[in-house]
Design a protein around this motif. Structure first.
Motif, PDB file in Angstrom:
ATOM      1  N   UNK A  22       2.642   8.209  32.776  1.00 15.63           N
ATOM      2  CA  UNK A  22       2.957   9.027  31.605  1.00 15.63           C
ATOM      3  C   UNK A  22       2.380   8.417  30.324  1.00 15.63           C
ATOM      4  N   UNK A  23       2.479   7.102  30.211  1.00 17.29           N
ATOM      5  CA  UNK A  23       1.953   6.425  29.018  1.00 17.29           C
ATOM      6  C   UNK A  23       0.439   6.574  28.946  1.00 17.29           C
ATOM      7  N   UNK A  24      -0.247   6.375  30.076  1.00 21.61           N
ATOM      8  CA  UNK A  24      -1.706   6.524  30.105  1.00 21.61           C
ATOM      9  C   UNK A  24      -2.117   7.955  29.763  1.00 21.61           C
ATOM     10  N   UNK A  32      -3.112   9.643  18.524  1.00 22.32           N
ATOM     11  CA  UNK A  32      -2.244   8.764  17.743  1.00 22.32           C
ATOM     12  C   UNK A  32      -0.975   8.343  18.447  1.00 22.32           C
ATOM     13  N   UNK A  33      -0.977   8.371  19.782  1.00 26.22           N
ATOM     14  CA  UNK A  33       0.239   8.028  20.516  1.00 26.22           C
ATOM     15  C   UNK A  33       0.684   6.590  20.242  1.00 26.22           C
ATOM     16  N   UNK A  34      -0.264   5.674  20.142  1.00 28.97           N
ATOM     17  CA  UNK A  34       0.071   4.257  19.961  1.00 28.97           C
ATOM     18  C   UNK A  34       0.151   3.853  18.483  1.00 28.97           C
ATOM     19  N   UNK A  48       5.834   5.951  20.014  1.00 30.24           N
ATOM     20  CA  UNK A  48       6.444   4.968  20.917  1.00 30.24           C
ATOM     21  C   UNK A  48       7.863   4.638  20.460  1.00 30.24           C
ATOM     22  N   UNK A  49       8.029   4.374  19.157  1.00 32.48           N
ATOM     23  CA  UNK A  49       9.356   4.062  18.633  1.00 32.48           C
ATOM     24  C   UNK A  49      10.265   5.288  18.675  1.00 32.48           C
ATOM     25  N   UNK A 292      12.708  10.469  28.822  1.00 36.17           N
ATOM     26  CA  UNK A 292      12.470  10.757  27.409  1.00 36.17           C
ATOM     27  C   UNK A 292      10.983  10.820  27.094  1.00 36.17           C
ATOM     28  N   UNK A 293      10.192   9.961  27.746  1.00 35.40           N
ATOM     29  CA  UNK A 293       8.730  10.001  27.563  1.00 35.40           C
ATOM     30  C   UNK A 293       8.178  11.337  28.027  1.00 35.40           C
TER      31      UNK A 293
END
Length: 345
Positions: A22-24, A32-34, A48-49, A292-293
């Protein structure tokens, strides 16, 4: 090499893989995810936060749900208890427009958490002493709980104008880390301390595997079951504070709605069997963050809120299939057959 093999066979491996996928996906497809930045009022901001912040309540609920499920029980009332807890807190603080609390906020917070514990103790008493099925017991409170919250708020949404109340679900002035993340970390630390310094974890596993044998071994089975439901109520009470603080109001209809299902899914995704026995706190935490992700990802991809449950259900089914022992046996067998066919060719 052996450590790698042990890690791959551990219950936490697949939940981590699911979260990593999911993160990848987000890194590739969500611009702008990170990105992380500090706002003018000194808060950390970024997707992320936002995920960690919004998953904090679910993580806390999952901690209590893990213990309950480990005893071969279930608690589908936690969402309603979240609503009751929020209603108690907001009713005591009050909705005065001048921003002054009717009762001290500390008193309101303690009362809200205590209410959650009492709800958990009620469930535990009916399950452990009266021997009613956990599903039936918690279903009763799940249905009645919303009505109780409505009675406490007199059918109104109580908006709290007392500024410090927003610190619970937001940020304490001068602290860049959101308060829900800190509260979740403290709750995790409490659970780890209990498991490391007491034999409670072993007793819970024993009761979940075989309550009759546990009773003959000298374990007070009824007390263990009572305690895990009380702790689940405690977790729901804390989550109720966070959820009500996020919107600065008590919403008896929508507070904690369907959170019990997400908590159960988080525990299941984390590798804890719904039939009871061995449990994995780390897996439940990862499962909550994964859910949640997934929710945040779907919103970022433009999926409507009414369509989200369908997408979430499909993804959860896939994840559960991957974690299934039978599925993995079929996959390994087909993999071996493929290798043999290639070797023959």
């Amino acid at each position: 090499m052996d450590k790698l093999k042990n890690f791959k066979s551990s219950s936490i491996f697949l939940p981590l893989v699911a979260l990593a996928i999911l993160v990848i996906f987000n890194i590739i497809f969500v611009p702008g995810f990170l990105d992380v930045e500090i706002t003018q009022d000194g808060r950390l901001y970024g997707r992320v936060f936002d995920i960690l912040n919004r998953s904090s309540s679910l993580i806390i609920l999952s901690l209590g749900m893990t213990f309950v499920i480990a005893t071969a029980g279930i608690d589908i009332s936690v969402g309603a208890v979240v609503a009751i807890s929020g209603a108690v807190c907001c009713s005591l603080i009050g909705g005065r427009g001048d921003g002054v609390a009717e009762y001290p906020m500390v008193v309101a917070m303690i009362a809200a958490i205590a209410t959650g514990v009492v709800c958990g103790m009620w469930n535990g008493f009916l399950v452990a002493k009266i021997k009613i099925q956990p599903m039936v017991v918690t279903l009763i409170l799940m249905v009645a709980g919303r009505g109780i919250a409505q009675l406490l708020t007199e059918g109104q949404i109580i908006t709290v104008y007392y500024a410090p109340f927003s610190y619970i679900g937001g940020n304490i002035p001068g602290n860049i880390i959101p308060s829900p993340i800190i509260i979740a970390i403290l709750m995790i630390a409490l659970v780890v301390f209990i498991l490391k310094k007491t034999s409670l974890g072993l007793f819970i596993q024993s009761v979940g595997i075989n309550p009759t044998a546990s009773r003959y071994a000298g374990i007070n089975v009824a007390l263990i079951i009572f305690l895990v439901y009380a702790f689940s109520g405690f977790c729901a009470g804390v989550s109720g504070l966070i959820e009500s603080s996020l919107i600065r109001a008590a919403d008896a209809n929508n507070a904690g709605l369907n959170m019990e299902m997400d908590a159960i899914l988080a525990v299941a995704l984390g590798g804890t069997l719904l039939s009871g026995g061995k449990f994995y706190i780390g897996g439940s935490i990862i499962g909550a963050i994964t859910i949640q992700t997934l929710t945040t990802t779907m919103y970022a991809m433009g999926v409507a809120s009414d369509q989200l449950p369908v997408v979430k259900a499909i993804v959860v089914i896939i994840l559960c299939l991957i974690q299934s022992k039978h599925f993995r046996e079929i996959f390994n067998k087909s993999k071996k057959n493929t290798v043999k066919a290639v070797d023959k060719a």
